[in-house]
Structure formats: structure tokens, C-alpha cells
Design a protein around this motif. Structure first.
Motif, PDB file in Angstrom:
ATOM      1  N   MET A   1       1.002  -8.112 -32.031  1.00 47.02           N
ATOM      2  CA  MET A   1       0.667  -6.811 -32.606  1.00 47.02           C
ATOM      3  C   MET A   1       1.847  -5.857 -32.518  1.00 47.02           C
ATOM      4  N   MET A   2       2.608  -5.959 -31.400  1.00 44.96           N
ATOM      5  CA  MET A   2       3.762  -5.076 -31.253  1.00 44.96           C
ATOM      6  C   MET A   2       4.748  -5.278 -32.391  1.00 44.96           C
ATOM      7  N   SER A   3       4.969  -6.531 -32.785  1.00 48.15           N
ATOM      8  CA  SER A   3       5.909  -6.796 -33.870  1.00 48.15           C
ATOM      9  C   SER A   3       5.422  -6.215 -35.197  1.00 48.15           C
ATOM     10  N   ILE A   4       4.099  -6.275 -35.440  1.00 45.87           N
ATOM     11  CA  ILE A   4       3.559  -5.723 -36.686  1.00 45.87           C
ATOM     12  C   ILE A   4       3.724  -4.217 -36.721  1.00 45.87           C
ATOM     13  N   VAL A   5       3.438  -3.554 -35.585  1.00 45.89           N
ATOM     14  CA  VAL A   5       3.590  -2.108 -35.531  1.00 45.89           C
ATOM     15  C   VAL A   5       5.048  -1.713 -35.732  1.00 45.89           C
ATOM     16  N   LEU A  34      -6.353  -6.996 -35.103  1.00 48.14           N
ATOM     17  CA  LEU A  34      -5.892  -7.203 -33.734  1.00 48.14           C
ATOM     18  C   LEU A  34      -6.513  -6.188 -32.782  1.00 48.14           C
ATOM     19  N   LEU A  35      -6.680  -4.959 -33.228  1.00 56.02           N
ATOM     20  CA  LEU A  35      -7.342  -3.956 -32.390  1.00 56.02           C
ATOM     21  C   LEU A  35      -8.793  -4.353 -32.120  1.00 56.02           C
ATOM     22  N   TRP A  36      -9.462  -4.838 -33.134  1.00 55.85           N
ATOM     23  CA  TRP A  36     -10.854  -5.286 -32.956  1.00 55.85           C
ATOM     24  C   TRP A  36     -10.932  -6.451 -31.982  1.00 55.85           C
ATOM     25  N   ALA A  37     -10.002  -7.411 -32.121  1.00 57.23           N
ATOM     26  CA  ALA A  37      -9.995  -8.561 -31.211  1.00 57.23           C
ATOM     27  C   ALA A  37      -9.728  -8.122 -29.774  1.00 57.23           C
ATOM     28  N   GLY A  38      -8.830  -7.148 -29.590  1.00 53.94           N
ATOM     29  CA  GLY A  38      -8.554  -6.656 -28.240  1.00 53.94           C
ATOM     30  C   GLY A  38      -9.759  -5.972 -27.615  1.00 53.94           C
ATOM     31  N   VAL A  39     -10.453  -5.177 -28.405  1.00 48.95           N
ATOM     32  CA  VAL A  39     -11.655  -4.505 -27.891  1.00 48.95           C
ATOM     33  C   VAL A  39     -12.719  -5.528 -27.511  1.00 48.95           C
ATOM     34  N   ARG A  40     -12.926  -6.536 -28.357  1.00 46.15           N
ATOM     35  CA  ARG A  40     -13.909  -7.575 -28.042  1.00 46.15           C
ATOM     36  C   ARG A  40     -13.526  -8.335 -26.781  1.00 46.15           C
ATOM     37  N   LEU A  41     -12.241  -8.579 -26.609  1.00 45.21           N
ATOM     38  CA  LEU A  41     -11.783  -9.315 -25.437  1.00 45.21           C
ATOM     39  C   LEU A  41     -12.097  -8.566 -24.149  1.00 45.21           C
ATOM     40  N   PHE A  42     -11.832  -7.267 -24.131  1.00 39.53           N
ATOM     41  CA  PHE A  42     -12.044  -6.501 -22.911  1.00 39.53           C
ATOM     42  C   PHE A  42     -13.515  -6.168 -22.685  1.00 39.53           C
ATOM     43  N   GLN A  43     -14.342  -6.303 -23.714  1.00 44.37           N
ATOM     44  CA  GLN A  43     -15.772  -6.055 -23.543  1.00 44.37           C
ATOM     45  C   GLN A  43     -16.527  -7.279 -23.039  1.00 44.37           C
ATOM     46  N   GLN A  44     -15.890  -8.433 -23.045  1.00 41.07           N
ATOM     47  CA  GLN A  44     -16.565  -9.638 -22.562  1.00 41.07           C
ATOM     48  C   GLN A  44     -16.748  -9.573 -21.043  1.00 41.07           C
ATOM     49  N   PRO A  45     -17.887 -10.043 -20.548  1.00 43.96           N
ATOM     50  CA  PRO A  45     -18.101 -10.038 -19.084  1.00 43.96           C
ATOM     51  C   PRO A  45     -17.103 -10.949 -18.393  1.00 43.96           C
ATOM     52  N   LYS A  46     -16.604 -10.478 -17.262  1.00 42.22           N
ATOM     53  CA  LYS A  46     -15.624 -11.254 -16.515  1.00 42.22           C
ATOM     54  C   LYS A  46     -16.315 -12.314 -15.668  1.00 42.22           C
ATOM     55  N   GLU A  47     -15.649 -13.447 -15.552  1.00 41.77           N
ATOM     56  CA  GLU A  47     -16.152 -14.522 -14.707  1.00 41.77           C
ATOM     57  C   GLU A  47     -15.854 -14.207 -13.245  1.00 41.77           C
ATOM     58  N   LEU A  48     -16.867 -14.228 -12.427  1.00 37.00           N
ATOM     59  CA  LEU A  48     -16.702 -13.911 -11.012  1.00 37.00           C
ATOM     60  C   LEU A  48     -16.046 -15.082 -10.282  1.00 37.00           C
ATOM     61  N   LEU A  49     -15.061 -14.763  -9.463  1.00 38.96           N
ATOM     62  CA  LEU A  49     -14.367 -15.781  -8.700  1.00 38.96           C
ATOM     63  C   LEU A  49     -15.121 -16.071  -7.413  1.00 38.96           C
ATOM     64  N   CYS A  50     -15.206 -17.335  -7.082  1.00 42.63           N
ATOM     65  CA  CYS A  50     -15.907 -17.740  -5.862  1.00 42.63           C
ATOM     66  C   CYS A  50     -14.957 -17.667  -4.675  1.00 42.63           C
ATOM     67  N   LEU A  51     -14.650 -16.464  -4.252  1.00 42.54           N
ATOM     68  CA  LEU A  51     -13.773 -16.240  -3.113  1.00 42.54           C
ATOM     69  C   LEU A  51     -14.531 -15.458  -2.058  1.00 42.54           C
ATOM     70  N   SER A  52     -14.415 -15.895  -0.846  1.00 41.05           N
ATOM     71  CA  SER A  52     -15.114 -15.216   0.240  1.00 41.05           C
ATOM     72  C   SER A  52     -14.474 -13.876   0.528  1.00 41.05           C
ATOM     73  N   PRO A  53     -15.252 -12.915   1.038  1.00 38.63           N
ATOM     74  CA  PRO A  53     -14.665 -11.610   1.404  1.00 38.63           C
ATOM     75  C   PRO A  53     -13.551 -11.742   2.432  1.00 38.63           C
TER      76      PRO A  53
END
Length: 228
Positions: A1-5, A34-53
Motif C-alpha cells: 500500500m505504501m508504494s501505491i500511495v 487495501l484499507l478495507w482489508a487492513g480494517v478487517r484484519l485488525f477486527q478479527q478476534p485474536k487467537e489466545l496463546l496457551c502461556l502460563s502467567p
């Protein structure tokens, strides 16, 4: 996207700006997509990592000097930030001798009147440079959960922009006065390839050991775990 801008801005202010036609607006859907794809990407729920506190707390309790890989990455980002600032000053016609020598002897493509390289260096200076500093902040202080996602987006943008910059610099249709001299070709390639490689190393760091960037576990939860 940077190159297009950069392409759009370079055409609007470069030497071909008087030759623009309504068909130039056909480039806008690419930016909006590309802006729409970026917004959709950040709106997706994140996968929780199985790491102990405890694992997260242990990783985040290490100071910077006990993380040699992060120290090396901070130094790389500092070098990239310095190079970004330097090239920004070069295209802004800084009167320093080092800037004059660089633009005439090492990267004359920055003088091309199409304005594409100048706009790209300015975007680097005003947007990439602050992000480099934020990345250093995220490597020094734990719990910056925004860094893994944004470093991935930034790495892709820099890789695409550097590919376009290298291709334009070495293209046969670039006027001869703005082509890279043969005696500095390898140093030019090395510096620009390493510039694109730095953000990729940051993404790799975030993916391999993500515990440092997770939100810190509440102290009450840690005490309960120890009690159990």
C-alpha cells in the motif's frame, strides 16, 4: 500500500503531473481495497496463546541487557532510524557535505524529477521513523501487545516499498544521470536490502517469543497460582 500511495503522490507532484487524465482515478480502488482489508484484519478476534502467567511474568521480568537478541535488534532499529532521517534530509536539500555526496555519488535516483523517490523518502521520514522509535520502546518495556500486529503490517509495507525503490533505481528506463553508479552498486544494494530486512527480523522476534508482548498477568492471579 505504501508504494501505491507514493506512486499516486509522485505522479501528482512530479514532472508528469500536467499529463494526468481522469483514468488516474482508477488507482483509488486499490487504495480503498487495501484499507478495507487492513480494517478487517485488525477486527478479527485474536487467537489466545496457551502461556502460563508464570511464563509471561518470567519473560517480562528480564531487563534488556539479559536479552542479547533484543539488544541487537534495538541497535538495528537505531541504525535504520538514523538512515531514514539521513535520507529524509538528503531529499530536503540539506547543505551538509555528506548529504551532497550521497545524493550525487551513491543514490542519484533521489534527484529524479518524477518525485517518486523524494516522496517515498519523506514518507519514510515522517511515518517510518516514528514507528522505529515505537518499536524500540516496545522492545525495552514489556506488555506492548500492539507491536506483533503492527510490526507485521509495517514489515510488509517496507518490503514492498523497498522493492519498488530498488527496481526503479536500477530500471533501464531511468534516465542515465539518475541511475546508480556501478562503483557503488553493491553498497547501494546491501544498504537497501538490509533496510527491508530489519522489520522482518522484528516480526520474527515477535512470533518466536510472544510472551514479552502479552499484557502482564494480574498480581492477584500470580499469587493464587503460587498458593496452589
Amino acid at each position: 500500500m505504501m508504494s501505491i500511495v507514493v506512486f499516486l503522490l509522485g505522479n501528482m507532484i512530479g514532472k508528469y503531473s500536467s499529463e494526468l487524465s481522469p483514468s488516474f482515478l482508477l488507482n483509488l480502488p486499490y487504495v480503498l481495497l487495501l484499507l478495507w482489508a487492513g480494517v478487517r484484519l485488525f477486527q478479527q478476534p485474536k487467537e489466545l496463546l496457551c502461556l502460563s502467567p508464570e511464563k509471561v511474568a518470567e519473560e517480562q521480568s528480564k531487563p534488556l541487557y539479559r536479552r542479547p537478541q533484543d539488544v541487537a535488534l534495538v541497535l538495528v532499529l537505531l541504525l535504520m532510524a538514523s538512515f531514514t532521517f539521513f535520507r529524509g534530509m538528503v531529499v530536503l536539500d540539506c547543505p551538509a557535505d555528506s548529504c551532497f555526496d550521497y545524493i550525487y555519488q551513491h543514490e542519484p535516483y533521489l534527484r529524479d524529477p518524477v518525485a517518486y523517490p523524494k516522496v517515498q523518502m519523506l514518507i519514510y521520514m515522517f511515518y517510518a521513523l516514528p514507528f522505529f522509535l515505537l518499536c524500540i520502546y516496545g522492545l525495552v518495556l514489556p506488555g506492548c501487545s500492539w507491536l506483533p500486529d503492527w510490526s507485521l503490517v509495517f514489515a510488509g509495507a517496507v518490503a514492498q516499498a523497498q522493492f519498488s525503490h530498488l527496481g526503479s533505481s536500477l530500471h533501464a528506463r531511468t534516465p542515465f544521470p539518475y541511475q546508480t553508479p556501478d562503483d557503488v552498486l553493491w553498497s547501494f544494494l546491501l544498504s537497501n536490502i538490509l533496510y527491508a530486512l530489519g522489520p522482518q527480523l522484528l516480526v520474527l522476534r515477535c512470533l518466536r517469543r510472544p510472551a514479552f508482548f502479552l499484557p502482564p498477568a494480574p498480581a492477584a492471579l500470580l499469587r493464587a497460582k503460587k498458593h496452589q
